[in-house]
Write a protein that holds these residues in place. Sequence first.
Motif, PDB file in Angstrom:
ATOM      1  N   GLN A 294      -2.630  -5.331  -0.087  1.00 40.12           N
ATOM      2  CA  GLN A 294      -2.038  -5.790   1.160  1.00 40.12           C
ATOM      3  C   GLN A 294      -1.564  -7.309   1.199  1.00 40.12           C
ATOM      4  O   GLN A 294      -0.474  -7.493   1.297  1.00 40.12           O
ATOM      5  CB  GLN A 294      -2.696  -5.357   2.490  1.00 40.12           C
ATOM      6  N   PHE A 315      -1.103  -9.177   7.045  1.00 42.25           N
ATOM      7  CA  PHE A 315      -0.598  -7.716   6.926  1.00 42.25           C
ATOM      8  C   PHE A 315      -0.270  -7.184   8.439  1.00 42.25           C
ATOM      9  O   PHE A 315       0.644  -6.287   8.511  1.00 42.25           O
ATOM     10  CB  PHE A 315      -1.428  -7.071   6.100  1.00 42.25           C
ATOM     11  N   GLY A 319       3.288  -6.309   7.902  1.00 40.48           N
ATOM     12  CA  GLY A 319       2.859  -4.953   7.082  1.00 40.48           C
ATOM     13  C   GLY A 319       4.000  -3.890   7.007  1.00 40.48           C
ATOM     14  O   GLY A 319       4.333  -3.485   6.005  1.00 40.48           O
TER      15      GLY A 319
END
Length: 420
Positions: A294, A315, A319
Amino acid sequence: MQLEADVEKWIAEIATALAGREQELTADLVGLYERELPNLVNDDESMVSLLSASVYQNLDTALRIFRHHIDPDRVEAPAAAMEYARRLAQRGTPVNDLVRAYYLGQTAILEKAFDEAIRLVSDPADLGVCMRYALTTTCRFVDRVTRQVMVAYEEERGRWMLNRSAVRAARVRAVLDGETVDIGASEAALGYRLRGEHVGLVAWYPAQADPPDPLSGLETLAHRLGRSGADGRGGDPLFVPYDEMCAWIWLPLAASEFDAGTIERIVTTLRDDVRVALGEPARGVEGFRRTHSQALRVQSLALAAGEECAPVLTFSDVGAVALMSSDLPSARTWVRYVLGPLSEDDPQHERLRETLRVFLATGGSYTASAAVLSMHKNSVQYRVRKAEELLAVPLAERRLDVELALKLCHRLGGAVLRRG
């Protein structure tokens, strides 16, 4: 000429008197270091023994210089002193502590020499000449030896860090690649609990930055972030250099201890252009891989966004876009599609976006938004209404998309905004 001969004779006699007390003087200096530089003495037995040998050999060499009128510029540092410097380098002990030990020792021994000189030399003028000679010669000796041990320290530190980093990087990559590894052995080698809880991050300096020692700066940041949990909880991070300007880091923080705001404050207080991409907290070996993956995706997005994005990206912030693509033109198109004219890159629309973002983040509370923004409640209502009028789609129909688009504008700035 006679005075010079007398000074050399007196100095030799002083050195001879002290040479019979080398064991006592060594013990005195080790005791001095215990008070002034305790990290040199509060160590394992082998290191303290090597420190004593270094002190003894340095004393012996210095006293031989005075007894036999040896030029201190031609003297080599004793073997025990060189080895002690290398061992300190391996342990990461600051080189300043080593240098300070030499100068503390010089002062202490000169005081002993002065006591002997008072006993041997009755004339104050002769005594002054004698001690001036002793001080000058001792300084030349200490200067030469400290330069040699510092070179040994720096060379060993470089070799040690290179070897340690190479082994650490190989083990980490094996875990990330999903290879069959002995997790227990890997944890012991890395000094990090892979089966624990983690927050993965990537820290780097942008191309235009010019820090004096990039990896050292990033490692210092990693240790500060490792203690960023609630009430200072946390622990030593796992730090793996990726290249000379970038490092992969895992912080041993649980989800309940992780605070992105605290991390952002720590990063921004450094004021040295460092950038950080954070994954989500995760547990276990699989979580170790996932949070790192991530962070890499967020870093890709940050690199594509350039200088205009925030120095710390998480994230949870970006994200969704990072998973879809690091293609900024596509993200920019999507933001414009969702926000419409509200995506204009100018101060007026920025104020409207920020007000609407805080309003949605506080659960649609005008009162809470006013407190966060330090504004009157009526001003918040006015700005929210104006922002909603500019949206390309009604807020009630696309609330989640609007929240994400506003968050991207807040974090990535001009990289996703529309310019006139």
